[in-house]
Write an enzyme that holds these catalytic residues in place. Structure first.
Site, PDB file in Angstrom:
ATOM      1  N   ASP A 110       2.922   9.491  -8.528  1.00  0.00           N
ATOM      2  CA  ASP A 110       3.948  10.350  -9.123  1.00  0.00           C
ATOM      3  C   ASP A 110       3.815  10.340 -10.644  1.00  0.00           C
ATOM      4  OD1 ASP A 110       6.469  11.805  -9.363  1.00  0.00           O
ATOM      5  OD2 ASP A 110       6.901  11.055  -7.351  1.00  0.00           O
ATOM      6  N   LYS A 154       0.443   3.752  -2.083  1.00  0.00           N
ATOM      7  CA  LYS A 154      -0.352   4.875  -2.609  1.00  0.00           C
ATOM      8  C   LYS A 154       0.474   5.704  -3.600  1.00  0.00           C
ATOM      9  CE  LYS A 154      -3.702   4.999   1.058  1.00  0.00           C
ATOM     10  NZ  LYS A 154      -3.020   4.174   2.075  1.00  0.00           N
ATOM     11  N   ASP A 205       0.862  -1.196   0.000  1.00  0.00           N
ATOM     12  CA  ASP A 205       0.000   0.000   0.000  1.00  0.00           C
ATOM     13  C   ASP A 205       0.892   1.237   0.000  1.00  0.00           C
ATOM     14  OD1 ASP A 205      -1.888   1.941   0.322  1.00  0.00           O
ATOM     15  OD2 ASP A 205      -2.586   1.280   2.285  1.00  0.00           O
TER      16      ASP A 205
HETATM   17  O1  C5P Z   1      -5.901   0.587  11.528  1.00  0.00           O
HETATM   18  P1  C5P Z   1      -6.884   0.670  10.400  1.00  0.00           P
HETATM   19  O2  C5P Z   1      -7.798  -0.535  10.324  1.00  0.00           O
HETATM   20  O3  C5P Z   1      -7.631   1.964  10.368  1.00  0.00           O
HETATM   21  O4  C5P Z   1      -5.937   0.610   9.089  1.00  0.00           O
HETATM   22  C1  C5P Z   1      -6.416   0.834   7.809  1.00  0.00           C
HETATM   23  C2  C5P Z   1      -5.309   0.665   6.803  1.00  0.00           C
HETATM   24  O5  C5P Z   1      -5.827   0.883   5.489  1.00  0.00           O
HETATM   25  C3  C5P Z   1      -4.158   1.638   6.944  1.00  0.00           C
HETATM   26  O6  C5P Z   1      -2.970   0.997   6.487  1.00  0.00           O
HETATM   27  C4  C5P Z   1      -4.521   2.780   6.036  1.00  0.00           C
HETATM   28  O7  C5P Z   1      -3.391   3.480   5.585  1.00  0.00           O
HETATM   29  C5  C5P Z   1      -5.183   2.027   4.895  1.00  0.00           C
HETATM   30  N1  C5P Z   1      -6.141   2.772   4.082  1.00  0.00           N
HETATM   31  C6  C5P Z   1      -7.249   3.412   4.615  1.00  0.00           C
HETATM   32  N2  C5P Z   1      -8.099   4.092   3.788  1.00  0.00           N
HETATM   33  C7  C5P Z   1      -7.873   4.132   2.460  1.00  0.00           C
HETATM   34  C8  C5P Z   1      -6.778   3.480   1.906  1.00  0.00           C
HETATM   35  C9  C5P Z   1      -5.925   2.789   2.766  1.00  0.00           C
HETATM   36  O8  C5P Z   1      -7.477   3.347   5.836  1.00  0.00           O
HETATM   37  N3  C5P Z   1      -8.723   4.717   1.667  1.00  0.00           N
END
Ligand code: C5P
EC number: 4.1.1.23
Length: 216
Positions: free
Chosen positions: A67, A64, A62
């Site tokens: 660029d 993201k 992940d």
């Molecule tokens: O701890 P939690 O369950 O909130 O973690 C969610 C994970 O999903 C994190 O790694 C966060 O960066 C990622 N994420 C998110 N929302 C998005 C894309 C990725 O929470 N839209």
């Protein structure tokens, strides 16, 4: 390997300690469909942690990625060479930037997923008004799937209707307030859970509980 929904659970290991991340992955024993790694873990433990995590199943990077196309290709190549099965990129950088990630993924037999609307409150400011366009961009570019918010099941359902056959990964279950079952009912193929699992006293039991909720 492409993500296949079995348990439908992806565990986000946003830890700052590689040993702890590996110990949780080992305890999970492959009950999740994938482990997701993000900058907190990679910046503290290094990219090689992906190789070690892969012993326990698929790994989603992940990063993201957002660029110019050339830089995106270089970033994705590093992730895939390290063993990642899929990369997450942003769509707002444009279709050429997304295409660069998808092309790099296909060189390695891997997948690329595109963020549409994020799960946190601030996502309504800039991403939400463009979420459907980002879904369309991902579909046209040939992405394997998209990321859509478990925290807003009604938006997730709207995005599902526009996503066609693309897989949907839904973060925001647990700590951010999203509910596992509602996300799947709204059309997600996978839920992503981080703190709700790695922050639990018993991550294995917590993961099992989420999987049970998805079976109900
Ligand atoms: O701890 P939690 O369950 O909130 O973690 C969610 C994970 O999903 C994190 O790694 C966060 O960066 C990622 N994420 C998110 N929302 C998005 C894309 C990725 O929470 N839209």
């Amino acid at each position: 390997m492409p993500l296949v929904p079995r348990s439908r659970l992806i565990v986000a290991l946003d830890l700052m300690d590689g040993y702890e991340a590996l110990s949780i992955a080992e305890k999970l024993g492959g009950i999740a469909d994938a482990i997701k790694v993000n900058y907190p873990l990679i910046l503290s433990a290094g990219l090689d942690i992906i190789k070690d995590l892969k012993k326990h199943g698929n790994v989603v990077a992940d990063f993201k990625v957002a660029d110019i196309p050339n830089t995106n290709s270089l970033i994705c190549a590093q992730a895939f060479k390290a063993g990642a099965d899929a990369i997450i990129c942003h769509g707002f950088a444009g279709s050429d930037s997304v295409k660069a990630c998808i092309d790099e993924a296909s060189k390695y037999g891997c997948e690329a997923y595109v963020v549409t609307e994020m799960s946190h409150p601030g996502a309504v400011e800039f991403l939400q008004p463009h979420a459907f366009e980002l879904v369309e961009l991902a579909r046209r570019a040939g992405a394997s799937g998209i990321i859509a918010p478990a925290t807003r099941p009604e938006r997730l359902a709207d995005i599902r209707r526009k996503a066609g056959k693309m897989k949907i990964l839904a973060p925001g279950v647990g700590a951010q307030g999203g509910e596992a079952r509602r996300a799947i009912d709204a059309g997600a193929d996978f839920i992503i859970v981080g703190r709700g699992i790695y922050g639990a006293d018993d991550p294995y039991e917590a993961a099992l509980e989420f999987i049970e909720q998805l079976r109900r």
